[in-house]
Scaffold this active site. Structure first.
Site, PDB file in Angstrom:
ATOM      1  N   ASP A 156       0.878  -1.179   0.000  1.00  0.00           N
ATOM      2  CA  ASP A 156       0.000   0.000   0.000  1.00  0.00           C
ATOM      3  C   ASP A 156       0.907   1.218   0.000  1.00  0.00           C
ATOM      4  OD1 ASP A 156      -2.096   1.860   0.297  1.00  0.00           O
ATOM      5  OD2 ASP A 156      -3.242   0.485   1.557  1.00  0.00           O
ATOM      6  N   ASN A 179     -10.535   7.378   7.778  1.00  0.00           N
ATOM      7  CA  ASN A 179     -10.316   5.921   7.697  1.00  0.00           C
ATOM      8  C   ASN A 179     -10.665   5.228   9.013  1.00  0.00           C
ATOM      9  OD1 ASN A 179      -7.160   6.273   5.900  1.00  0.00           O
ATOM     10  ND2 ASN A 179      -9.221   6.081   5.080  1.00  0.00           N
ATOM     11  N   LEU A 180     -10.596   5.983  10.118  1.00  0.00           N
ATOM     12  CA  LEU A 180     -10.551   5.338  11.443  1.00  0.00           C
ATOM     13  C   LEU A 180     -11.828   4.600  11.811  1.00  0.00           C
ATOM     14  CD1 LEU A 180      -8.616   7.997  13.594  1.00  0.00           C
ATOM     15  CD2 LEU A 180      -7.705   6.141  12.188  1.00  0.00           C
ATOM     16  N   HIS A 181     -12.975   4.979  11.232  1.00  0.00           N
ATOM     17  CA  HIS A 181     -14.214   4.309  11.624  1.00  0.00           C
ATOM     18  C   HIS A 181     -14.255   2.866  11.146  1.00  0.00           C
ATOM     19  CE1 HIS A 181     -15.508   4.639   7.480  1.00  0.00           C
ATOM     20  NE2 HIS A 181     -16.629   4.039   7.772  1.00  0.00           N
ATOM     21  N   ARG A 182     -13.405   2.515  10.187  1.00  0.00           N
ATOM     22  CA  ARG A 182     -13.411   1.131   9.686  1.00  0.00           C
ATOM     23  C   ARG A 182     -12.046   0.463   9.705  1.00  0.00           C
ATOM     24  NH1 ARG A 182     -13.184   4.511   5.353  1.00  0.00           N
ATOM     25  NH2 ARG A 182     -12.133   3.896   3.445  1.00  0.00           N
ATOM     26  N   LYS A 199       0.430   3.868   6.027  1.00  0.00           N
ATOM     27  CA  LYS A 199      -0.343   2.714   6.485  1.00  0.00           C
ATOM     28  C   LYS A 199       0.538   1.477   6.617  1.00  0.00           C
ATOM     29  CE  LYS A 199      -4.930   3.950   4.880  1.00  0.00           C
ATOM     30  NZ  LYS A 199      -6.065   3.644   4.013  1.00  0.00           N
ATOM     31  N   ASP A 209      -9.126  -1.113  -3.213  1.00  0.00           N
ATOM     32  CA  ASP A 209     -10.368  -0.342  -3.203  1.00  0.00           C
ATOM     33  C   ASP A 209     -10.676   0.274  -4.558  1.00  0.00           C
ATOM     34  OD1 ASP A 209      -8.440   1.561  -3.392  1.00  0.00           O
ATOM     35  OD2 ASP A 209      -9.070   2.741  -1.660  1.00  0.00           O
ATOM     36  N   CYS A 222     -14.217 -13.975 -15.176  1.00  0.00           N
ATOM     37  CA  CYS A 222     -15.335 -14.867 -15.511  1.00  0.00           C
ATOM     38  C   CYS A 222     -16.650 -14.299 -14.961  1.00  0.00           C
ATOM     39  CB  CYS A 222     -15.092 -16.265 -14.949  1.00  0.00           C
ATOM     40  SG  CYS A 222     -13.608 -17.040 -15.618  1.00  0.00           S
ATOM     41  N   CYS A 232     -15.788   3.698  -2.038  1.00  0.00           N
ATOM     42  CA  CYS A 232     -16.181   3.994  -0.642  1.00  0.00           C
ATOM     43  C   CYS A 232     -16.083   5.477  -0.326  1.00  0.00           C
ATOM     44  CB  CYS A 232     -15.283   3.249   0.343  1.00  0.00           C
ATOM     45  SG  CYS A 232     -15.607   1.501   0.410  1.00  0.00           S
ATOM     46  N   CYS A 286      -8.705  16.008  -7.639  1.00  0.00           N
ATOM     47  CA  CYS A 286      -9.690  15.255  -6.849  1.00  0.00           C
ATOM     48  C   CYS A 286      -8.926  14.597  -5.701  1.00  0.00           C
ATOM     49  CB  CYS A 286     -10.427  14.238  -7.720  1.00  0.00           C
ATOM     50  SG  CYS A 286      -9.362  12.934  -8.364  1.00  0.00           S
TER      51      CYS A 286
END
Lengths: 80, 357
Positions: B56, B64-67, B80, B124, B168, B182, B318
């Site tokens: 990464d 990010n911290l909530h997940r 990270k 992601d 496939c 996300c 962005c």
């Protein structure tokens, strides 16, 4: 015929499933179903890959559909 | 290996010492140390997978911290990979943690993946997912797929023992604006925890041979209704014949976009007045943005074109550089003569450099 919607398909249609009831004209094939979705919800036309499962089995466009089938509409999702 | 540490799983008669030794010998590469990568890494590390590679190049951000529950408030703006490696080392000192502070690219993917028995795709974005697929097919390595959308997740095992691949299910990579990620769409904190743990479970089953893996089966999970669906699918042999990676897995590989690096951009800023259009959502814009930037979300770009001055250069930014490229292409269609410049790597890169200054 029950149609279950996943990922962005749910967002496009605005609910997680819908039904073709007795008397409704049901799509005869997966391709017809995709066309019906495109006509009713043009945003489906934007998806380059859209997986369709019939009775929990991945189905190609040519697969024919029966009134009692359960269909899952599965777009790719990217989140992680 | 400290045997006592793993006692509660080695006393399972289906698992035993034999499976534990297989875990210890296994080398697993986790692509992405975010929402999915965190639970995958945490459990594989705790359970005794011998070698864990982490790829990464992102930094921890507050949103990010909530997940991504491995990271703390004090880790915000830190790497990270470096942070995760540190915490995993504390969790299990016996694991060989290999930190790869880079994104997976067509240039490095084959070299990196070749060293591992299997890959966990915890990325992601679609370009990385298709890159992982193609590289694993070429190298004949299985990989565990997991992906999220709002309250839902998908899990499967691809390219395992001659089984089907990602292509496939979804033969073609979606275009940039087809399916939101996300950051744009949102995700409930616990959903990546659930899906990532399913991915870790599939990896453990593949390594040890217990149970039945999701080979040729796509698991669909909907957290709002606790519903699970398993879809069977089979191999299209064409998809096993990939012999080389594509040159680019970029969303806009067909069009070259005029770009500036964040470093050059920041230097330019010091001396010039610049028109910067930020095409992220208003929410993202609110959180962090350049003070002089104008926010026109990508979805409104066409109808709000007259707010842009096309007589001077237009810089577009962005979060990561994907949507801004798309914006350049959109504006190019309408304004062929305008000077449109994409800020490479987006706010992610700008913030990195801004911290340095």
């Amino acid at each position: 015929m029950e149609i279950l919607l996943f990922g962005i398909a749910k967002d496009i249609v605005g609910r997680s499933s819908f039904r073709f009831e007795e008397g409704d004209e049901v799509p005869k094939s997966v391709l017809e179903l995709k066309q019906k979705l495109n006509n009713s919800f043009p945003d489906f036309g934007k998806l380059s890959s859209l997986a369709i499962a019939v009775n929990s089995e991945y189905a190609q466009d040519g697969k024919s559909l029966q009134r009692g089938d359960e269909i899952a509409v599965i777009p790719p999702v990217s989140g992680g | 290996m400290n045997i006592e540490r793993y006692d509660r799983q080695t006393i399972l008669k289906e698992f035993g010492m034999e499976a534990q030794l297989k875990l210890q010998a296994a080398k697993v590469l986790v692509v992405g140390a975010g929402g999915l990568g965190v639970p995958v890494l945490t459990y594989l590390n705790a359970m005794g997978v011998g070698t864990l590679g982490i790829v990464d190049n992102d930094m921890v951000s507050l949103s990010n911290l909530h997940r991504q529950v491995l990271y703390s408030e004090t880790d915000v703006n830190k790497s990270k990979v470096v942070t995760a490696a540190q915490k995993l080392k504390e969790q299990n000192s016996e694991t060989d943690i290999i930190s790869l502070e880079t994104y997976l690219t067509p240039e490095n993917a084959l070299r990196i993946i070749a060293d591992y028995d299997m890959v966990i795709d915890a990325s992601d974005n679609f370009p990385t997912r298709y890159l992982v697929n193609d590289a694993c097919v070429i190298l004949n390595k299985p990989f565990v797929y997991g992906a999220l959308h709002s309250f839902e997740g998908q899990v499967s095992v691809f390219n395992f023992e001659g089984g089907p691949t990602y292509r496939c299910l979804f033969p073609e990579m979606p275009k940039a604006d087809e399916v939101p990620n996300c950051n744009e769409n949102g995700v409930l904190g616990i959903v990546p925890g659930i899906i990532g743990n399913f991915q870790a479970l599939e990896a453990v089953k593949m390594i040890t041979g217990i149970g039945e893996v999701l080979n040729g089966k796509l698991l669909l999970f909907d957290g709002l209704f606790n519903s699970f669906q398993k879809i069977r699918f089979s191999l299209n042999p064409e998809n096993s014949k990939i012999k080389a990676l594509q040159d680019s897995y970029d969303f806009n590989c067909e069009v070259s976009v005029n770009s500036i690096t964040s470093d050059d951009f920041l230097q330019l800023l010091a001396e010039n007045e610049i028109q910067l259009i930020d095409v992220r959502t208003p929410k993202e814009f609110e959180k962090n943005s350049m003070s002089f930037a104008k926010n026109i979300p990508l979805s409104q770009l066409e109808e709000r074109q007259d707010e842009i001055i096309f007589e001077v250069p237009v810089y577009l930014v962005c979060q990561s550089g994907v949507r801004s490229k798309k914006a350049v292409n959109k504006l190019k269609e309408a304004r062929a003569n305008a000077e449109l410049i994409n800020v490479d790597g987006g706010m992610n890169e700008i913030l990195k450099h801004a911290i340095k200054y």
